[in-house]
Design an enzyme around this catalytic site. Structure first.
Site, PDB file in Angstrom:
ATOM      1  N   ASP A 152       0.991  -1.024   0.301  1.00  0.00           N
ATOM      2  CA  ASP A 152       0.055  -0.245  -0.406  1.00  0.00           C
ATOM      3  C   ASP A 152       1.020   1.423   0.091  1.00  0.00           C
ATOM      4  OD1 ASP A 152      -0.036   0.977   2.452  1.00  0.00           O
ATOM      5  OD2 ASP A 152      -0.060  -1.186   3.154  1.00  0.00           O
TER       6      ASP A 152
ATOM      7  N   GLU B 155      -7.804   4.225  11.972  1.00  0.00           N
ATOM      8  CA  GLU B 155      -7.129   3.695  13.562  1.00  0.00           C
ATOM      9  C   GLU B 155      -6.426   4.573  14.222  1.00  0.00           C
ATOM     10  OE1 GLU B 155      -1.959   4.311  11.586  1.00  0.00           O
ATOM     11  OE2 GLU B 155      -3.882   3.575   9.869  1.00  0.00           O
TER      12      GLU B 155
END
Length: 330
Positions: A13, A108
């Site tokens: 990613d 997150e």
């Protein structure tokens, strides 16, 4: 949960932090898929997103987009505004059909100190809005230390981050399996099957991931798009029933139920628009991504749209009937 196994599809990613990337070299280094940062918050757009999408796709990599949920998203409404920013970037890249992998919610951080209920409400609002606007069920990305904030989200695919070379993430918050595992940040954690954390075509460290299955299994699960209608893929005699009244026809594409845009809008009490020049469907002012045009009629995917507006959908496979019940008629 599963442990890493030989033959799992490998991916990365990336964001603008990686700088210039030679995706052709990436694709020759055992990497099969890449998630690309698109947006963050209500307005931030990664300056490299569109270029990375174009270049990674041209290199033959399976691509997906992700959005970082900002700490300023403290309410469901603010979460929906972030979702709109994300989907706008996806649209500018060519729309949901450009991407092989589902859109991702990266959640997150909780510097606003929301309680667990509020975190789940923000996450759910974001996920439902993205699915409503794109017709694709998103993936949830997070860390083991954060996942305990969620409840009732285990019906979404899970992408978990844990930088440990030998131990897979443990069960948490209703999930019993992971679909994607970010096992290294490029400096710590596991290594690629080749034994290194270095990926060709990228100068510095990059996050390493794997899918819980082979490349072919990954492609089969996520990249199959609804096909053009044919005898095998279409149920022409299927009925669409809204609040116990038959209102139209249902067609099946790739195992998904599609109903006429006009009929669904009327059943939900929403406005709709079909832009014939651009072959685009709009519901309540929002563009829909998963549209099938059959004999001049625009069909849209039933379940994600209906559920986003609080309706309940069921499918009677024996009698080929798709049923919808709105809140007021349950």
């Amino acid at each position: 949960m599963q442990a890493r196994k030989k033959g799992n599809a490998q991916g990365i990613d990336v964001s603008h932090h990686q700088g210039n990337i030679d995706f052709k070299k990436v694709a020759t280094d055992g990497i099969s898929f890449v998630f690309i940062k698109a947006t963050q918050g209500k307005s931030f757009r990664s300056k490299t997103f569109l270029k990375f999408v174009k270049d990674a796709k041209a290199a033959g990599l399976m691509i997906g987009a992700y959005h970082y949920v900002d700490d300023s998203a403290t309410t469901p409404e603010l979460a929906r505004q972030e979702a709109a920013n994300f989907v706008s970037a996806i649209k500018d890249a060519g729309g949901a059909s450009t991407f092989d992998l589902p859109p991702v919610m990266d959640y997150e951080s909780n510097k606003s100190n929301l309680n667990k209920t509020a975190v789940t409400e923000v996450a759910k609002a974001f996920l439902e809005e993205v699915e409503r606007l794109t017709g694709v069920r998103p993936i949830v990305y997070t860390y083991p230390s954060f996942i305990g904030n969620f409840s009732g989200l285990s019906n979404y695919p899970l992408w978990i981050a844990r930088y440990h070379a030998t131990k897979a993430p443990s069960d948490a918050s209703g999930w019993s399996r992971w679909d994607f595992w970010q096992y290294s940040d490029g400096q710590y954690g596991g290594t690629l099957p080749s034994g290194t954390r270095k990926v060709s075509g990228i100068a510095g460290p990059v996050d390493l991931n794997e899918y819980n299955g082979s490349v072919d299994e990954l492609r089969e699960r996520f990249t199959n798009r609804p096909a053009a209608p044919d005898k095998a893929g279409t149920v022409g005699s299927g009925a669409f029933v809204a609040n116990d009244r038959e209102v139209g026809k249902v067609l099946l594409f790739g195992g998904k139920s599609y109903v006429p845009l006009k009929v669904l809008a009327n059943a939900l009490g929403l406005s709709y628009h079909w832009d014939n020049a651009h072959k685009e469907a709009y519901l309540n002012g929002a563009k829909l991504q998963m549209v099938q045009l059959v004999e001049g009629v625009a069909y849209v995917q039933l379940r994600p749209i209906a559920e986003a507006y609080g309706a309940v959908v069921s499918w009677d496979s024996k009698n080929k009937i798709a049923s919808l019940k709105t809140k007021g008629d349950e």
